[in-house]
Enzyme design. Sequence first.
Site, PDB file in Angstrom:
ATOM      1  N   GLU A  57      -5.972   5.743 -15.872  1.00 26.79           N
ATOM      2  CA  GLU A  57      -5.493   7.095 -15.573  1.00 26.79           C
ATOM      3  C   GLU A  57      -4.056   7.076 -15.067  1.00 26.79           C
ATOM      4  O   GLU A  57      -3.219   7.857 -15.503  1.00 26.79           O
ATOM      5  CB  GLU A  57      -6.364   7.766 -14.501  1.00 26.79           C
ATOM      6  CG  GLU A  57      -7.816   7.874 -14.832  1.00 26.79           C
ATOM      7  CD  GLU A  57      -8.648   6.724 -14.288  1.00 26.79           C
ATOM      8  OE1 GLU A  57      -8.292   5.545 -14.539  1.00 26.79           O
ATOM      9  OE2 GLU A  57      -9.659   7.002 -13.629  1.00 26.79           O
ATOM     10  N   HIS A  61      -4.672   1.294 -13.119  1.00 22.01           N
ATOM     11  CA  HIS A  61      -5.851   1.910 -13.723  1.00 22.01           C
ATOM     12  C   HIS A  61      -5.407   2.736 -14.923  1.00 22.01           C
ATOM     13  O   HIS A  61      -4.269   3.225 -14.977  1.00 22.01           O
ATOM     14  CB  HIS A  61      -6.555   2.818 -12.715  1.00 22.01           C
ATOM     15  CG  HIS A  61      -7.207   2.084 -11.592  1.00 22.01           C
ATOM     16  ND1 HIS A  61      -8.176   2.666 -10.799  1.00 22.01           N
ATOM     17  CD2 HIS A  61      -7.046   0.825 -11.110  1.00 22.01           C
ATOM     18  CE1 HIS A  61      -8.580   1.805  -9.889  1.00 22.01           C
ATOM     19  NE2 HIS A  61      -7.901   0.681 -10.049  1.00 22.01           N
TER      20      HIS A  61
END
EC number: 3.5.4.33
Length: 149
Positions: free
Chosen positions: A55, A53
Amino acid sequence: MVGFTSYMAAALEEARAAGLRGEVPVGAVVVGPAGVVARAGNRVRELCDPTAHAEVLAIREACRMLGSERLGGHDLYVTLEPCPMCAQAISLARVGRLYYGASDPKSGGVEGGARVFSHPQCHHIPEVYDGISAEEAARMLREFFANRR
């Protein structure tokens, strides 16, 4: 007094690039006192990695660049409310402030769903600011999924 500078435009750039690669258009940027430290977009499909992801990738790169597993004093800008996995990574990295755009009532881990930061087992809770460029981030996601159907 120094004014506030938002880095959400950079996160949106990463999200657009992710969408063009066929990834869910989510982007993230880690910012420190000297400016942008790391930026990333989703690469789950490209890397065949369910943890890739935006992040997590941005946090990993920022930690590598800084030579530390902690990002105290750093901010994270992300276009979509982090999922529970990403929220936990944000906590473990000790990110100081989290800024995110669109809410994710289905899979979010901050204000919806798991609410990771509200659990007593959560060792670090960043300051959280939501709704930054939320319309643009949500529109990008809606268009991406509409084109997939």
